[in-house]
Design an enzyme around this catalytic site. Structure first.
Site, PDB file in Angstrom:
ATOM      1  N   LYS A 159       0.823  -1.219   0.000  1.00 32.09           N
ATOM      2  CA  LYS A 159       0.000   0.000   0.000  1.00 32.09           C
ATOM      3  C   LYS A 159       0.858   1.271   0.000  1.00 32.09           C
ATOM      4  CE  LYS A 159      -3.980  -2.159   2.286  1.00 32.09           C
ATOM      5  NZ  LYS A 159      -5.058  -1.942   3.279  1.00 32.09           N
ATOM      6  N   TYR A 209     -12.350  -2.374  -3.847  1.00 31.86           N
ATOM      7  CA  TYR A 209     -12.854  -2.556  -2.487  1.00 31.86           C
ATOM      8  C   TYR A 209     -14.385  -2.472  -2.427  1.00 31.86           C
ATOM      9  CZ  TYR A 209      -8.241  -2.498  -0.220  1.00 31.86           C
ATOM     10  OH  TYR A 209      -6.990  -2.821   0.211  1.00 31.86           O
ATOM     11  N   ASN A 256      -1.999   0.258   6.649  1.00 34.46           N
ATOM     12  CA  ASN A 256      -1.553  -1.022   7.224  1.00 34.46           C
ATOM     13  C   ASN A 256      -0.643  -1.824   6.283  1.00 34.46           C
ATOM     14  OD1 ASN A 256      -3.544  -1.887   5.487  1.00 34.46           O
ATOM     15  ND2 ASN A 256      -4.557  -3.245   6.945  1.00 34.46           N
ATOM     16  N   HIS A 304      -2.116  -5.486   1.578  1.00 33.89           N
ATOM     17  CA  HIS A 304      -3.407  -6.165   1.442  1.00 33.89           C
ATOM     18  C   HIS A 304      -3.133  -7.568   0.919  1.00 33.89           C
ATOM     19  CE1 HIS A 304      -7.480  -7.182   0.156  1.00 33.89           C
ATOM     20  NE2 HIS A 304      -6.907  -7.641  -0.945  1.00 33.89           N
ATOM     21  N   GLU A 311      -9.467 -10.989  -7.458  1.00 35.31           N
ATOM     22  CA  GLU A 311      -8.524  -9.877  -7.287  1.00 35.31           C
ATOM     23  C   GLU A 311      -7.361  -9.975  -8.269  1.00 35.31           C
ATOM     24  OE1 GLU A 311      -9.429  -8.908  -2.588  1.00 35.31           O
ATOM     25  OE2 GLU A 311      -7.491  -9.758  -3.120  1.00 35.31           O
TER      26      GLU A 311
HETATM   27  P1  CMP Z   1      -7.316  -4.681   3.657  1.00 32.03           P
HETATM   28  O1  CMP Z   1      -6.797  -6.039   3.946  1.00 32.03           O
HETATM   29  O2  CMP Z   1      -6.720  -3.950   2.508  1.00 32.03           O
HETATM   30  O3  CMP Z   1      -8.903  -4.764   3.432  1.00 32.03           O
HETATM   31  C1  CMP Z   1      -9.752  -3.664   3.658  1.00 32.03           C
HETATM   32  C2  CMP Z   1      -9.069  -2.543   4.373  1.00 32.03           C
HETATM   33  O4  CMP Z   1      -9.913  -1.616   5.024  1.00 32.03           O
HETATM   34  C3  CMP Z   1      -8.214  -3.110   5.492  1.00 32.03           C
HETATM   35  O5  CMP Z   1      -7.102  -3.780   4.955  1.00 32.03           O
HETATM   36  C4  CMP Z   1      -7.910  -1.851   6.296  1.00 32.03           C
HETATM   37  O6  CMP Z   1      -6.782  -1.155   5.804  1.00 32.03           O
HETATM   38  C5  CMP Z   1      -9.140  -0.967   6.037  1.00 32.03           C
HETATM   39  N1  CMP Z   1      -9.946  -0.776   7.243  1.00 32.03           N
HETATM   40  C6  CMP Z   1     -10.154   0.397   7.868  1.00 32.03           C
HETATM   41  N2  CMP Z   1     -10.954   0.231   8.932  1.00 32.03           N
HETATM   42  C7  CMP Z   1     -11.251  -1.085   9.007  1.00 32.03           C
HETATM   43  C8  CMP Z   1     -12.035  -1.879   9.903  1.00 32.03           C
HETATM   44  N3  CMP Z   1     -12.671  -1.351  10.945  1.00 32.03           N
HETATM   45  N4  CMP Z   1     -12.105  -3.215   9.675  1.00 32.03           N
HETATM   46  C9  CMP Z   1     -11.487  -3.777   8.607  1.00 32.03           C
HETATM   47  N5  CMP Z   1     -10.735  -3.058   7.725  1.00 32.03           N
HETATM   48  C10 CMP Z   1     -10.605  -1.739   7.919  1.00 32.03           C
END
Ligand code: CMP
Length: 137
Positions: free
Chosen positions: A9, A49, A112, A115, A126
């Protein structure tokens, strides 16, 4: 052999830790069989998403994913989906086990670092979203 989609990311790309993250995949026996660095459009991120469209964090997630370039990859190996998820650690870096990518490189649940696909069906969708078959080799 299984394949999964990985995205490094914008936060991790900005920190210049792309190579360090890929090394973790390779050291765990996963092979990068397709890779591209790209700037996602709002439409790209929104569609990717779409499953989260109704969630309160959707807008912030899309904004974050277009805040800078990402690196998208297909990882291949035995049990690649679960192995990638284990290497990433919990979605929220505060809950991620020590030594995982998110524990070491991520700052928040939005920023974070990575993904990864969460199951075989999602992985297939995906991967197809980003890579035509001829780019996976
Ligand atoms: P990712 O694995 O990319 O999938 C969806 C993303 O939404 C997740 O990582 C997080 O970066 C983001 N996100 C933000 N808030 C939340 C939440 N409360 N629960 C899950 N994903 C979240």
């Amino acid at each position: 052999m299984e394949q999964t989609l990985s995205i490094i990311k914008p936060d991790a790309v900005a920190k210049n830790v792309v190579g360090r993250i890929i090394t973790r995949f390779e050291d765990a026996g996963l092979c990068v069989v397709a890779m591209r660095r790209m700037q996602l459009s709002e439409k790209d991120a929104g569609e990717f998403y779409a499953v989260h469209r109704a969630r309160p964090f959707y807008k912030d997630l899309v904004s974050f994913m277009i805040s800078g370039p990402v690196v998208v990859m297909v990882l291949q190996g035995a049990g690649a989906i679960a192995k990638n998820r284990e290497l990433m650690g919990a979605t929220n870096p505060r809950d991620a086990a020590p030594g995982t990518i998110r524990a070491d490189f991520a700052d928040s649940i939005d920023a974070n670092a990575v993904h990864g696909s969460d199951g075989p069906e999602t992985a297939a969708q995906e991967i197809a979203f980003f890579f035509p078959r001829r780019e996976i080799n």
